[in-house]
Structure formats: C-alpha cells, structure tokens
Write a protein that holds these residues in place. Structure first.
Motif, PDB file in Angstrom:
ATOM      1  N   ASN A  64       0.567  -1.506  -0.383  1.00  0.00           N
ATOM      2  CA  ASN A  64      -0.520  -0.042  -0.055  1.00  0.00           C
ATOM      3  C   ASN A  64       0.828   0.806   0.152  1.00  0.00           C
ATOM      4  OD1 ASN A  64      -2.313  -1.776  -0.030  1.00  0.00           O
ATOM      5  ND2 ASN A  64      -2.857  -1.382   2.519  1.00  0.00           N
ATOM      6  N   GLY A  65       1.847   1.178   0.939  1.00  0.00           N
ATOM      7  CA  GLY A  65       3.218   2.350   0.783  1.00  0.00           C
ATOM      8  C   GLY A  65       3.697   2.518   0.032  1.00  0.00           C
ATOM      9  N   VAL A  66       3.752   1.771  -0.643  1.00  0.00           N
ATOM     10  CA  VAL A  66       4.363   2.051  -2.672  1.00  0.00           C
ATOM     11  C   VAL A  66       3.397   2.878  -3.432  1.00  0.00           C
ATOM     12  CG1 VAL A  66       5.359   1.057  -4.759  1.00  0.00           C
ATOM     13  CG2 VAL A  66       6.201  -0.078  -2.312  1.00  0.00           C
ATOM     14  N   LEU A 101      -6.059  -1.141  -7.301  1.00  0.00           N
ATOM     15  CA  LEU A 101      -5.496  -0.325  -6.601  1.00  0.00           C
ATOM     16  C   LEU A 101      -6.003  -0.840  -5.166  1.00  0.00           C
ATOM     17  CD1 LEU A 101      -5.485   2.885  -6.373  1.00  0.00           C
ATOM     18  CD2 LEU A 101      -8.275   3.224  -6.703  1.00  0.00           C
ATOM     19  N   ALA A 102      -5.752   0.026  -4.446  1.00  0.00           N
ATOM     20  CA  ALA A 102      -5.040   0.244  -2.939  1.00  0.00           C
ATOM     21  C   ALA A 102      -6.469   1.001  -2.279  1.00  0.00           C
ATOM     22  CB  ALA A 102      -4.177  -0.508  -1.746  1.00  0.00           C
ATOM     23  N   ALA A 103      -7.377   0.704  -1.163  1.00  0.00           N
ATOM     24  CA  ALA A 103      -8.341   1.406  -0.022  1.00  0.00           C
ATOM     25  C   ALA A 103      -7.251   2.986   0.447  1.00  0.00           C
ATOM     26  CB  ALA A 103      -9.099   1.439   0.582  1.00  0.00           C
ATOM     27  N   ALA A 104      -6.071   1.835   0.588  1.00  0.00           N
ATOM     28  CA  ALA A 104      -4.682   3.017   1.184  1.00  0.00           C
ATOM     29  C   ALA A 104      -4.537   4.404   0.187  1.00  0.00           C
ATOM     30  CB  ALA A 104      -3.742   2.986   1.640  1.00  0.00           C
ATOM     31  N   ALA A 105      -4.895   3.803  -1.199  1.00  0.00           N
ATOM     32  CA  ALA A 105      -3.752   4.901  -2.001  1.00  0.00           C
ATOM     33  C   ALA A 105      -5.164   5.839  -2.474  1.00  0.00           C
ATOM     34  CB  ALA A 105      -3.540   4.183  -3.207  1.00  0.00           C
ATOM     35  N   LYS A 106      -6.413   5.245  -2.821  1.00  0.00           N
ATOM     36  CA  LYS A 106      -7.112   6.577  -3.061  1.00  0.00           C
ATOM     37  C   LYS A 106      -7.476   7.502  -2.992  1.00  0.00           C
ATOM     38  CE  LYS A 106     -10.730   2.771  -3.140  1.00  0.00           C
ATOM     39  NZ  LYS A 106     -12.255   2.315  -3.190  1.00  0.00           N
TER      40      LYS A 106
END
Length: 194
Positions: A64-66, A101-106
């Motif tokens: 997610n961080g990337v 797509l990760a939720a953290a990147a939205k």
C-alpha cells in the motif's frame, strides 16, 4: 531512481518468495527520498520518474505504501509543470491500472486525477466522462480525506467544463451520436452528480 528500481525489484521477488519485509521498507524509503528531491529534478529526470511510476509495478503494487507514494509523486510531478503530459494517454493508462488500487491510495489517486483535469485541452473535454463514475463512487469512501479529494475532483471537472470547450461525442463511451439521441451533455451529467 536506480536505487528505487532495485529495491522495488527486490521487494517483488521477496513477496513472491514469501520472505521478509526489509525490501519493502527500503522501497518506501527511496520513494520518500524521491518525493523530497522532486523540486530539484530537471525536466528530463522528472519525465523519467513519471514514466517509471506510471507502471503496474508501482500503481498496482501489493505494498500500500508504494502505491500511495506512487500516486502522490505523480500528482506532484503533474503540478510542477516539469513533465510534458498527454492527458488522454495518461487517463487511458490510469484506467487500466485501477483494478489493483489499494484503499489507502485512493485519496492520492484522486489528487492525481484532479491535477490531470487541469491539463485537459479545451478540445478534449470528452475525457471527463470517463472519470465521473470513479469520482462519484469516491464521494462514498469510508475515509473522509478520500471523500474530500473525490469531491475536489468533481469540482475541478465542473470548473473545467464551465470554462468551455469541445466535446467529441464519438469519443465519449455510451453517448449517442445520432440526431435523435444526442441527449446527454456533460453539464447535465455533473448537475446530476452534484
């Protein structure tokens, strides 16, 4: 950038082999360093970084961080004006990178889309309808920051359309081009959303 590529490759190999997280933390750390030096990059280096980040390895990374830092960096590169961007090509590429797509990147993705909307030429407003569904769904996100970023995207689309331009109806998916069915205008789409 070379250090980031090396660490990203190591992280992908480690996750494939179910090994530790050391490479992932190094990948994120190199991304943080790249974010810090963004204002000092030349146009050529900024373009190279943009191309490097517009890949599935970054924007659909299992980490997610990337992903989050990838979208954040892309948005800042667009806002910097150092990168020559073909908005149509970037929107098309991003459309293909939404599945992982990760939720953290939205939230950061919405920021990138907002920055890209500003770069849509007035003769290419047909690009806007392709991101309306994502923006509308974004206003229903559990994260308040993601919801606000999605709303900002909708407002940016409305302002871009209010400035005027050309809509190539044959380029808008789902819009009839015959005389009887011309119906949907971009303004009415956003009025329904708002």
């Amino acid at each position: 950038m070379t250090l980031f590529k090396q660490n990203l490759s190591k992280a992908q190999n480690a996750s494939a082999n179910n090994k530790g997280q050391a490479s992932d933390s190094m990948t994120v750390m190199t991304q943080d360093l790249l974010l810090l030096i963004l204002p000092h990059l030349s146009s050529a280096d900024a373009s190279a970084l943009f191309d490097l980040y517009m890949t599935t390895e970054v924007l659909e990374s299992k980490d997610n961080g990337v992903q989050k830092r990838g979208y954040k960096t892309l948005a800042r590169l667009v806002e910097s004006g150092k990168v020559q961007i073909d908005a149509a090509a970037v929107f098309k590429k991003l459309e293909g990178l939404v599945d992982g797509l990760a939720a953290a990147a939205k939230k950061d993705r919405f920021h990138l889309l907002t920055a890209l909307v500003q770069l849509i030429p007035s003769e290419s407003l047909h690009l806007i309808p392709s991101i309306i569904p994502e923006a509308v769904l974004g206003t229903k996100e559990p994260s308040e920051k993601a919801r606000n970023a999605a709303f900002d995207l909708i407002v940016a689309m409305g302002k871009k359309m209010a400035a005027g331009g050309v809509v190539k109806r044959n380029m808008v998916e789902g819009m009839d081009v015959d005389g009887a069915g011309e119906g949907m205008q971009l303004g009415s789409i956003l009025n329904q959303v708002l």
